[in-house]
Design a protein around this motif. Structure first.
Motif, PDB file in Angstrom:
ATOM      1  N   LYS A   9       1.005  -1.218   0.132  1.00 38.65           N
ATOM      2  CA  LYS A   9      -0.008  -0.077   0.067  1.00 38.65           C
ATOM      3  C   LYS A   9       1.030   1.326  -0.020  1.00 38.65           C
ATOM      4  CE  LYS A   9      -3.838   0.057   2.117  1.00 38.65           C
ATOM      5  NZ  LYS A   9      -5.116   0.140   3.206  1.00 38.65           N
ATOM      6  N   GLY A  10       0.445   2.171  -0.846  1.00 39.29           N
ATOM      7  CA  GLY A  10       1.169   3.529  -0.771  1.00 39.29           C
ATOM      8  C   GLY A  10       0.535   4.397   0.400  1.00 39.29           C
ATOM      9  N   THR A  11       1.245   5.557   0.505  1.00 41.41           N
ATOM     10  CA  THR A  11       0.358   6.524   1.689  1.00 41.41           C
ATOM     11  C   THR A  11       0.419   7.958   0.958  1.00 41.41           C
ATOM     12  OG1 THR A  11       2.489   6.799   2.585  1.00 41.41           O
ATOM     13  CG2 THR A  11       1.232   5.310   3.413  1.00 41.41           C
ATOM     14  N   GLY A  12       0.874   8.030  -0.336  1.00 41.19           N
ATOM     15  CA  GLY A  12       0.994   9.406  -0.854  1.00 41.19           C
ATOM     16  C   GLY A  12      -0.189   9.649  -1.563  1.00 41.19           C
ATOM     17  N   LYS A  13       0.046  10.648  -2.645  1.00 46.76           N
ATOM     18  CA  LYS A  13      -0.975  11.429  -3.264  1.00 46.76           C
ATOM     19  C   LYS A  13      -1.584  10.118  -4.374  1.00 46.76           C
ATOM     20  CE  LYS A  13      -1.900  15.207  -6.508  1.00 46.76           C
ATOM     21  NZ  LYS A  13      -1.183  16.310  -7.042  1.00 46.76           N
ATOM     22  N   LYS A  14      -2.882  10.188  -4.687  1.00 51.41           N
ATOM     23  CA  LYS A  14      -3.326   9.449  -5.669  1.00 51.41           C
ATOM     24  C   LYS A  14      -3.657  10.251  -6.967  1.00 51.41           C
ATOM     25  CE  LYS A  14      -6.983   6.061  -5.010  1.00 51.41           C
ATOM     26  NZ  LYS A  14      -8.169   5.569  -4.566  1.00 51.41           N
ATOM     27  N   PRO A  15      -3.350   9.484  -8.303  1.00 51.87           N
ATOM     28  CA  PRO A  15      -3.221  10.313  -9.206  1.00 51.87           C
ATOM     29  C   PRO A  15      -4.804  10.291 -10.171  1.00 51.87           C
ATOM     30  CG  PRO A  15      -2.191   8.228  -9.740  1.00 51.87           C
ATOM     31  CD  PRO A  15      -2.645   8.321  -8.081  1.00 51.87           C
ATOM     32  N   SER A  16      -4.967  11.213 -10.671  1.00 47.37           N
ATOM     33  CA  SER A  16      -6.128  11.192 -11.609  1.00 47.37           C
ATOM     34  C   SER A  16      -6.000  11.017 -13.277  1.00 47.37           C
ATOM     35  CB  SER A  16      -6.881  12.699 -11.489  1.00 47.37           C
ATOM     36  OG  SER A  16      -6.213  13.720 -12.175  1.00 47.37           O
ATOM     37  N   ARG A  17      -6.985  10.851 -13.781  1.00 50.75           N
ATOM     38  CA  ARG A  17      -6.732  10.358 -15.223  1.00 50.75           C
ATOM     39  C   ARG A  17      -5.773  11.297 -15.961  1.00 50.75           C
ATOM     40  NH1 ARG A  17     -10.527   7.691 -17.004  1.00 50.75           N
ATOM     41  NH2 ARG A  17      -9.787   7.428 -19.179  1.00 50.75           N
ATOM     42  N   THR A  18      -5.717  12.712 -15.718  1.00 46.89           N
ATOM     43  CA  THR A  18      -5.040  13.556 -16.402  1.00 46.89           C
ATOM     44  C   THR A  18      -3.760  13.726 -15.719  1.00 46.89           C
ATOM     45  OG1 THR A  18      -6.000  15.186 -15.291  1.00 46.89           O
ATOM     46  CG2 THR A  18      -7.172  14.719 -17.351  1.00 46.89           C
ATOM     47  N   ASP A  19      -3.149  13.191 -14.829  1.00 49.08           N
ATOM     48  CA  ASP A  19      -1.868  13.548 -14.198  1.00 49.08           C
ATOM     49  C   ASP A  19      -0.700  12.619 -15.135  1.00 49.08           C
ATOM     50  OD1 ASP A  19      -2.738  14.924 -12.056  1.00 49.08           O
ATOM     51  OD2 ASP A  19      -3.299  13.534 -10.730  1.00 49.08           O
ATOM     52  N   ARG A  20       0.284  13.184 -14.880  1.00 47.88           N
ATOM     53  CA  ARG A  20       1.647  12.666 -15.006  1.00 47.88           C
ATOM     54  C   ARG A  20       2.010  11.843 -13.988  1.00 47.88           C
ATOM     55  NH1 ARG A  20       4.140  13.591 -19.649  1.00 47.88           N
ATOM     56  NH2 ARG A  20       6.024  13.561 -18.669  1.00 47.88           N
TER      57      ARG A  20
END
Length: 158
Positions: A61-72
């Motif tokens: 599991k990660g704890t950081g930010k979750k990307p959206s479909r337009t993120d790099r």
């Protein structure tokens, strides 16, 4: 016929796991479909299936930010054919890759959005969420399901 398909899938999956080195796989598990799960905050272990048919297992599991479909995003990955052959690997090349989630196959776009920075997942991407009927010659044939291990390092500012 319906009874043969799951057995064939288990057989091919066992070949995949048997052919990978121990440093490539955190833990070997039978790859069997689980009931459809809420695809946002899965527990470590167990195989989950999204509504689209994408299957995934949380290795870490990660704890950081979750990307959206337009993120790099910046990731490391291994891409496998169901028989276990590695067809592409940023890990083997020794460098991470940065790409836009809206510029890759649909299975990656959907799957990486389930992750948080620091996470490592294993995905089984059905052919219709990968390269479909055309494949991606010479390594990926028509209607080929794909297996990936993906580690998400960071969501990169656009």
């Amino acid at each position: 016929m319906n009874r043969i398909a799951p057995s064939l899938f288990l057989f091919l999956s066992s070949l995949f796991f048997a052919s990978c080195s121990s440093d490539e796989i955190v833990e070997q598990r039978e790859w069997t479909p689980a009931p459809t799960a809420e695809a946002s905050e899965a527990q470590v272990g167990g195989v989950y299936t999204t509504a689209s048919g994408l299957q995934y297992e949380v290795l870490r599991k990660g704890t950081g930010k979750k990307p959206s479909r337009t993120d790099r995003v910046r990731v490391h990955y291994h891409g496998y054919l169901p028989g276990g052959e590695v067809f592409d690997s940023s890990v083997n090349r020794g460098e991470t890759i940065v790409f836009g989630l809206n510029s890759v196959i649909p299975g990656w776009t959907e799957g990486v959005q389930l992750m948080r920075e620091g996470a490592k997942y294993r995905f089984k991407i059905p052919s219709r969420l990968a390269y479909g009927q055309k494949g991606s010659p010479p390594k990926i044939g028509p209607n080929q399901d794909l297996l990936f291990e993906i580690e998400l390092f960071e969501v990169v500012a656009p």
